[in-house]
Design a protein around this motif. Structure first.
Motif, mmCIF file in Angstrom:
data_model
loop_
_atom_site.group_PDB
_atom_site.id
_atom_site.type_symbol
_atom_site.label_atom_id
_atom_site.label_comp_id
_atom_site.label_asym_id
_atom_site.label_seq_id
_atom_site.Cartn_x
_atom_site.Cartn_y
_atom_site.Cartn_z
ATOM 1 N N ALA A 1 52.604 64.888 18.753
ATOM 2 C CA ALA A 1 52.706 63.567 18.128
ATOM 3 C C ALA A 1 51.321 62.986 17.846
ATOM 4 O O ALA A 1 51.102 62.382 16.786
ATOM 5 C CB ALA A 1 53.508 62.625 19.026
ATOM 6 N N VAL A 2 50.393 63.161 18.768
ATOM 7 C CA VAL A 2 49.015 62.684 18.548
ATOM 8 C C VAL A 2 48.402 63.404 17.354
ATOM 9 O O VAL A 2 47.765 62.775 16.491
ATOM 10 C CB VAL A 2 48.155 62.873 19.817
ATOM 11 C CG1 VAL A 2 46.674 62.739 19.511
ATOM 12 C CG2 VAL A 2 48.571 61.885 20.881
ATOM 13 N N ALA B 1 50.096 62.178 14.081
ATOM 14 C CA ALA B 1 49.675 60.805 13.778
ATOM 15 C C ALA B 1 48.226 60.763 13.309
ATOM 16 O O ALA B 1 47.884 60.015 12.391
ATOM 17 C CB ALA B 1 49.874 59.917 15.006
ATOM 18 N N PHE C 1 47.035 59.383 9.752
ATOM 19 C CA PHE C 1 46.039 58.317 9.692
ATOM 20 C C PHE C 1 44.836 58.752 8.862
ATOM 21 O O PHE C 1 44.324 57.988 8.039
ATOM 22 C CB PHE C 1 45.586 57.913 11.098
ATOM 23 C CG PHE C 1 44.558 56.831 11.091
ATOM 24 C CD1 PHE C 1 44.928 55.508 10.922
ATOM 25 C CD2 PHE C 1 43.206 57.123 11.237
ATOM 26 C CE1 PHE C 1 43.981 54.496 10.905
ATOM 27 C CE2 PHE C 1 42.245 56.126 11.211
ATOM 28 C CZ PHE C 1 42.636 54.802 11.043
ATOM 29 N N THR D 1 47.474 52.891 10.122
ATOM 30 C CA THR D 1 47.731 52.601 11.534
ATOM 31 C C THR D 1 49.217 52.441 11.807
ATOM 32 O O THR D 1 49.752 53.019 12.758
ATOM 33 C CB THR D 1 46.977 51.322 11.956
ATOM 34 O OG1 THR D 1 45.587 51.499 11.687
ATOM 35 C CG2 THR D 1 47.195 51.018 13.420
ATOM 36 N N GLY D 2 49.889 51.669 10.971
ATOM 37 C CA GLY D 2 51.325 51.432 11.172
ATOM 38 C C GLY D 2 52.163 52.687 11.029
ATOM 39 O O GLY D 2 53.012 52.986 11.881
ATOM 40 N N ALA E 1 51.135 55.788 11.244
ATOM 41 C CA ALA E 1 50.779 56.749 12.286
ATOM 42 C C ALA E 1 51.504 56.414 13.590
ATOM 43 O O ALA E 1 51.989 57.311 14.285
ATOM 44 C CB ALA E 1 49.272 56.775 12.500
ATOM 45 N N ALA E 2 51.604 55.137 13.914
ATOM 46 C CA ALA E 2 52.319 54.723 15.127
ATOM 47 C C ALA E 2 53.808 55.067 15.032
ATOM 48 O O ALA E 2 54.404 55.562 15.988
ATOM 49 C CB ALA E 2 52.134 53.230 15.362
ATOM 50 N N VAL E 3 54.392 54.817 13.872
ATOM 51 C CA VAL E 3 55.812 55.138 13.670
ATOM 52 C C VAL E 3 56.030 56.647 13.754
ATOM 53 O O VAL E 3 56.977 57.115 14.408
ATOM 54 C CB VAL E 3 56.317 54.570 12.318
ATOM 55 C CG1 VAL E 3 57.693 55.109 11.974
ATOM 56 C CG2 VAL E 3 56.325 53.047 12.360
ATOM 57 N N PHE F 1 54.208 58.814 15.350
ATOM 58 C CA PHE F 1 54.018 59.207 16.748
ATOM 59 C C PHE F 1 55.319 59.020 17.526
ATOM 60 O O PHE F 1 55.777 59.933 18.218
ATOM 61 C CB PHE F 1 52.896 58.383 17.375
ATOM 62 C CG PHE F 1 52.711 58.649 18.838
ATOM 63 C CD1 PHE F 1 51.923 59.703 19.264
ATOM 64 C CD2 PHE F 1 53.324 57.855 19.789
ATOM 65 C CE1 PHE F 1 51.745 59.969 20.612
ATOM 66 C CE2 PHE F 1 53.160 58.115 21.142
ATOM 67 C CZ PHE F 1 52.371 59.166 21.556
ATOM 68 N N LEU F 2 55.917 57.851 17.416
ATOM 69 C CA LEU F 2 57.157 57.578 18.143
ATOM 70 C C LEU F 2 58.290 58.493 17.701
ATOM 71 O O LEU F 2 59.032 59.029 18.538
ATOM 72 C CB LEU F 2 57.557 56.114 17.967
ATOM 73 C CG LEU F 2 56.665 55.102 18.670
ATOM 74 C CD1 LEU F 2 57.082 53.682 18.297
ATOM 75 C CD2 LEU F 2 56.710 55.304 20.169
#
Length: 94
Positions: free
Chosen positions: A27-28, A31, A35, A60-61, A63-65, A67-68
């Motif tokens: 996931a990292v 993301a 990004f 950023t947004g 990439a966070a989504v 990742f989750l």
């Protein structure tokens, strides 16, 4: 895993630990790539301020989504149980 109650064996705990590590690491990576693709131009080039802000916020947004979603999808797939012993093979009646 197919364990319904009681204590887990050491191999089950190890498998869960490895799967969590894989979920987080993949996931990292995903993301970071997303990004880099979205926000990279804003960080590398001199762009108008508004464009830079939009790219950074979107990168950023999203990439966070991502990742989750990646962590959840890997862990849910692991929870479904063991994979077939012979990948790509189907039973004769399918």
């Amino acid at each position: 895993m197919g364990h319904s109650g009681g204590q887990r064996t050491q191999s089950e705990r190890d498998a869960i630990t490895v799967e969590i590590g894989y979920a987080l690491a993949s996931a990292v990576f995903a993301a970071a790539v997303l990004f880099g693709v979205l926000a990279g131009p804003a960080l590398l080039f001199q762009l108008p301020t508004t464009v830079e802000e939009v790219l950074l916020v979107a990168g950023t947004g999203l990439a966070a989504v991502l990742f989750l979603l990646r962590v959840i999808s890997v862990l849910m797939r692991f929870r479904q149980g063991p994979q077939p012993s012979q990948p790509g093979r189907t039973s004769p009646d399918s």
